[in-house]
Design a protein around this motif. Structure first.
Motif, PDB file in Angstrom:
ATOM      1  N   GLU A  20       0.840  -1.193   0.000  1.00 31.23           N
ATOM      2  CA  GLU A  20       0.000   0.000   0.000  1.00 31.23           C
ATOM      3  C   GLU A  20       0.872   1.238   0.000  1.00 31.23           C
ATOM      4  OE1 GLU A  20      -3.755   1.856   2.483  1.00 31.23           O
ATOM      5  OE2 GLU A  20      -2.886  -0.077   3.024  1.00 31.23           O
ATOM      6  N   ASN A  21       0.416   2.257  -0.799  1.00 34.08           N
ATOM      7  CA  ASN A  21       1.085   3.548  -0.937  1.00 34.08           C
ATOM      8  C   ASN A  21       2.403   3.477  -1.705  1.00 34.08           C
ATOM      9  OD1 ASN A  21      -0.924   4.945   0.427  1.00 34.08           O
ATOM     10  ND2 ASN A  21      -0.022   4.433   2.419  1.00 34.08           N
ATOM     11  N   MET A  22       2.719   2.308  -2.298  1.00 31.35           N
ATOM     12  CA  MET A  22       3.874   2.239  -3.171  1.00 31.35           C
ATOM     13  C   MET A  22       3.488   2.789  -4.532  1.00 31.35           C
ATOM     14  SD  MET A  22       5.490  -1.480  -2.276  1.00 31.35           S
ATOM     15  CE  MET A  22       6.653  -1.312  -3.635  1.00 31.35           C
ATOM     16  N   PRO A  23       4.416   3.474  -5.222  1.00 33.81           N
ATOM     17  CA  PRO A  23       4.087   4.023  -6.531  1.00 33.81           C
ATOM     18  C   PRO A  23       3.870   2.927  -7.542  1.00 33.81           C
ATOM     19  CG  PRO A  23       6.422   4.253  -6.067  1.00 33.81           C
ATOM     20  CD  PRO A  23       5.791   3.785  -4.788  1.00 33.81           C
ATOM     21  N   MET A  24       3.014   3.183  -8.516  1.00 32.08           N
ATOM     22  CA  MET A  24       2.802   2.221  -9.584  1.00 32.08           C
ATOM     23  C   MET A  24       3.205   2.856 -10.905  1.00 32.08           C
ATOM     24  SD  MET A  24      -1.330   2.255 -10.007  1.00 32.08           S
ATOM     25  CE  MET A  24      -2.244   3.797  -9.948  1.00 32.08           C
ATOM     26  N   THR A  25       3.372   2.040 -11.902  1.00 28.54           N
ATOM     27  CA  THR A  25       3.769   2.544 -13.201  1.00 28.54           C
ATOM     28  C   THR A  25       2.562   3.128 -13.923  1.00 28.54           C
ATOM     29  OG1 THR A  25       3.330   0.480 -14.378  1.00 28.54           O
ATOM     30  CG2 THR A  25       5.508   0.720 -13.316  1.00 28.54           C
ATOM     31  N   HIS A  26       2.871   3.892 -14.956  1.00 29.60           N
ATOM     32  CA  HIS A  26       1.802   4.477 -15.756  1.00 29.60           C
ATOM     33  C   HIS A  26       0.977   3.387 -16.429  1.00 29.60           C
ATOM     34  CE1 HIS A  26       0.078   6.878 -19.147  1.00 29.60           C
ATOM     35  NE2 HIS A  26      -0.081   7.740 -18.162  1.00 29.60           N
ATOM     36  N   ASP A  27       1.637   2.322 -16.894  1.00 29.24           N
ATOM     37  CA  ASP A  27       0.915   1.217 -17.527  1.00 29.24           C
ATOM     38  C   ASP A  27      -0.052   0.550 -16.550  1.00 29.24           C
ATOM     39  OD1 ASP A  27       2.161   1.614 -19.932  1.00 29.24           O
ATOM     40  OD2 ASP A  27       3.665   0.040 -19.638  1.00 29.24           O
ATOM     41  N   GLN A  28       0.379   0.404 -15.309  1.00 31.53           N
ATOM     42  CA  GLN A  28      -0.507  -0.194 -14.299  1.00 31.53           C
ATOM     43  C   GLN A  28      -1.711   0.702 -14.035  1.00 31.53           C
ATOM     44  OE1 GLN A  28       2.579  -0.618 -11.335  1.00 31.53           O
ATOM     45  NE2 GLN A  28       2.513  -2.857 -11.462  1.00 31.53           N
TER      46      GLN A  28
END
Length: 263
Positions: free
Chosen positions: A3-11
């Motif tokens: 939780e609260n970890m960044p995700m990629t634009h694709d995700q």
């Protein structure tokens, strides 16, 4: 992913596509939109006028109640004239007030009739036909030109309708319910009402600070959606209704609960 970890634009885009799919399959509930009550009742040649004048009062109120009131007003032969901008322009504001207040289209007996009459005059002054089709035909259906007129050059003539939330949703509604094919369609942003703000925060695009709902907050949300969808093949307005219904349904489970952008 924690939780609260960044995700990629694709995700992020995958989550948006999941939301769009849930909407298309009817899993978000509330598939009947407020303006749907006009379908099959108001003929196509009058629909632009009814949608536009009704939209001019769609501000800080229950949308479903507003459009039901508009439907009842239209169905009354003695009050239908208020959806003809030229007749509104030519008749007295007292006659207009009587109709709007009686059917509860206007909840503010002074301000709302003044807005309705002013927008009607703006439409008539913009069109040789004296109607909404004439207005948008005069700019060759180009959103860039229309936006400059209503939100800049002649903003005072189109109260409420010129605001970013109502203006963009108005463009979307005309596209959805009439035969309008816009040029510069990519300029239609999300219409950042309360539901859109909440859904944007839920998706992690902005912090909860934007829920204050100031004009600046709404503008930031609109801009962040433009950035987020750039190059995706989606226009921001394509996600408006799924976001709105998702919020209204209480956010049924999606896989995204992490942050990508920050306003």
């Amino acid at each position: 992913m924690g939780e609260n970890m960044p995700m990629t634009h694709d995700q992020f885009l995958e989550n948006v596509k999941l939301l769009l799919q849930m909407h298309s399959e009817g899993h978000l509930g509330g598939e009947v939109m407020p303006e749907d009550v006009l379908l099959g009742v108001v003929p196509n040649e009058e629909l632009m006028n009814v949608l536009t004048l009704g939209m001019s009062l769609n501000y800080q109120r229950n949308s479903y109640a507003l459009w039901q009131a508009i439907l009842h007003t239209y169905n009354n032969n003695n009050s239908r004239w208020i959806f003809n901008p030229r007749l509104v322009y030519e008749n007295s504001i007292d006659d207009l007030r009587t109709v709007l207040v009686y059917h509860r289209v206007a909840l503010q007996p002074n301000r709302h009739p003044e807005i309705w009459k002013k927008v009607s005059k703006g439409i008539v002054d913009s069109s040789h036909r004296g109607d909404v089709f004439g207005l948008i035909d005069s700019v060759n259906f180009d959103i860039a030109v229309l936006k400059n007129i209503i939100q800049n050059k002649r903003k005072s003539e189109f109260p409420y309708l010129s605001g970013p939330k109502i203006f963009n949703y108005w463009l979307y509604v005309l596209e959805s319910y009439t035969a309008v094919k816009w040029r510069s369609r990519n300029l239609i942003t999300v219409a950042p009402d309360t539901h859109i703000l909440q859904a944007t925060v839920k998706l992690g695009l902005c912090t909860s600070e934007v829920l204050n709902g100031s004009a600046e907050d709404r503008q930031r949300v609109a801009e962040i959606w433009e950035v987020a969808l750039l190059g995706s093949g989606l226009a921001p307005i394509d996600v408006h209704t799924p976001l709105w219904l998702w919020s209204r349904a209480g956010f049924p489970e999606l896989s995204t609960n992490v942050s990508l952008f920050r306003c």
